[in-house]
Design a protein around this motif. Structure first.
Motif, mmCIF file in Angstrom:
data_model
loop_
_atom_site.group_PDB
_atom_site.id
_atom_site.type_symbol
_atom_site.label_atom_id
_atom_site.label_comp_id
_atom_site.label_asym_id
_atom_site.label_seq_id
_atom_site.Cartn_x
_atom_site.Cartn_y
_atom_site.Cartn_z
ATOM 1 N N SER A 20 0.844 -1.193 0.000
ATOM 2 C CA SER A 20 0.000 0.000 0.000
ATOM 3 C C SER A 20 0.877 1.240 0.000
ATOM 4 C CB SER A 20 -0.902 0.013 1.236
ATOM 5 O OG SER A 20 -0.103 -0.016 2.421
ATOM 6 N N LYS A 28 -1.185 5.794 3.277
ATOM 7 C CA LYS A 28 -2.422 5.145 3.727
ATOM 8 C C LYS A 28 -2.269 4.524 5.111
ATOM 9 C CE LYS A 28 -4.289 4.398 -0.908
ATOM 10 N NZ LYS A 28 -5.498 5.229 -0.799
ATOM 11 N N LYS A 59 -10.716 -0.652 4.759
ATOM 12 C CA LYS A 59 -9.931 -0.326 3.573
ATOM 13 C C LYS A 59 -10.446 -1.169 2.405
ATOM 14 C CE LYS A 59 -6.832 2.437 5.539
ATOM 15 N NZ LYS A 59 -7.247 2.365 6.930
ATOM 16 N N VAL A 100 -4.020 1.906 -6.980
ATOM 17 C CA VAL A 100 -3.975 2.542 -5.653
ATOM 18 C C VAL A 100 -4.203 4.053 -5.730
ATOM 19 C CG1 VAL A 100 -2.546 0.789 -4.534
ATOM 20 C CG2 VAL A 100 -1.439 2.710 -5.707
ATOM 21 N N ASP A 106 -6.980 0.587 -1.772
ATOM 22 C CA ASP A 106 -5.997 1.017 -0.774
ATOM 23 C C ASP A 106 -4.769 0.118 -0.752
ATOM 24 O OD1 ASP A 106 -7.502 3.212 0.420
ATOM 25 O OD2 ASP A 106 -8.889 1.638 1.091
ATOM 26 N N PHE A 107 -4.969 -1.169 -1.045
ATOM 27 C CA PHE A 107 -3.827 -2.089 -1.018
ATOM 28 C C PHE A 107 -4.080 -3.274 -1.938
ATOM 29 C CE2 PHE A 107 -6.705 -3.741 2.134
ATOM 30 C CZ PHE A 107 -6.429 -5.091 2.322
#
Length: 330
Positions: free
Chosen positions: A122, A126, A137, A179, A184-185
């Motif tokens: 990530s 974040k 997330k 991203v 987010d990841f």
């Protein structure tokens, strides 16, 4: 089993490959070499360097082989190898475990990398530094059941709830685009995407699977063949692995030169990324194993038991039939 049969039977690529291999085989016979094909698991990268080194430096020819290294098409490496349309392929322990449970006769013959170098990445801003931070997330994946199971397994270690993580399929979108846009990841291999982030100057946090569970320290990627090849032509497997082992050993000892050989063979690759990735990955090929390619039964059993316990397998794996060290050079 239905999914495998549909792909193997219906894919026109199999027929194309068969015809192509027939022509190449005739050409190889004129040279006094045996033609074989190895199918990659993805586009060429530093996981594959040892194969390109073996081809470029003539190690395969020294073993009497004319080797074609091809990328997977609509039918992936596992399907082509299982159907006997390619002699060798690149896969992962997870895929082979699932295939074996479905009765598909594919076998791992060498671990390309000794330990799992993957994890959840990530952007640093974040603030995702542990599995607990996955809550609230959005995770971007490829739609496989194993993804949620891995997330759940890691999050439980920190009393977090996977149901509080939004999981979406990001398809073919690359990590850096995704991203910035809608996740987010994501799950990456540091040796390629992580190194690329370094080169881009984009700081990322990594949550490695092996930091939270030894059962997730599985072999990825591996070299494969099928049971019929083992039964009918074990000598070719020995010759192939002798050359491949020599290629990966060269990449361990000479990462910069090995990177140059990969770049020469696949000029579309980014030279800076290949060089940096090779430097990072070369020590990981053999790592703490007695020899390159060595596999341990406990690693196969650990991961298969984890998959079974997480309802990813219908029955337990006979791990002794899923892999072999028999054809590696002594």
């Amino acid at each position: 089993m239905k999914k495998w049969l549909m792909i193997i039977v219906s894919s026109l690529l199999l027929l194309t490959t068969a015809c192509s291999n027939s022509n190449d085989s005739a050409s190889s016979k004129k040279k006094g070499l045996k033609h074989v094909t190895v199918v990659l698991d993805w586009t060429p990268n530093t996981n594959h360097t040892g194969l390109y080194v073996a081809k470029e430096k003539g190690y395969f020819k020294d073993e009497g082989l004319d080797v074609d290294i091809i990328q997977p098409g609509e039918a992936g490496a596992d399907q082509l190898v299982a159907a006997g349309k390619a002699q060798f392929g690149i896969s992962a322990q997870e895929s082979i475990t699932e295939a074996r449970i479905q009765g598909v006769p594919i076998v791992s013959i060498a671990a390309i990398i000794q330990h799992n170098t993957s994890g959840f990445a990530s952007p640093k801003e974040k603030n995702i530094t542990s599995p607990k931070d996955f809550e609230n997330k959005t995770y971007g994946g490829w739609g496989a059941p194993v993804e949620k199971a891995v997330l759940d397994s890691l999050m439980k270690k920190e009393h977090a709830d996977v149901e509080k993580t939004k999981i979406i399929n990001m398809g073919e979108t690359d990590f850096f685009t995704a991203v910035k846009r809608d996740i987010d990841f994501a799950w990456i291999y540091y040796g390629w995407t992580g190194v690329e982030a370094e080169l881009r100057g984009e700081k990322i946090n990594m949550v490695y699977l092996t930091d939270y569970s030894n059962k997730l320290d599985y072999y990825t990627p591996v070299l494969t063949t099928n049971e019929k090849m083992i039964e009918k032509d074990p000598e070719t497997i020995k010759h192939f692995l002798a050359a491949a082992s020599k290629g990966y050993t060269y990449a361990i000892d000479h990462p910069d030169d090995a990177a140059d050989l990969l770049i020469k063979a696949v000029p579309d690759l980014d030279p800076k990324l290949v060089k940096a990735s090779q430097k990072w990955l070369s020590p990981k090929y053999q790592d703490d194993a007695a020899r390159w390619g060595e596999q341990k039964q406990e690693i196969w059993e650990n991961y298969a038991s984890w998959m079974y316990d997480n309802h990813l397998l219908d029955k337990k794996l006979d791990s002794k039939k899923a892999f072999t060290n028999q054809y590696l050079p002594k």
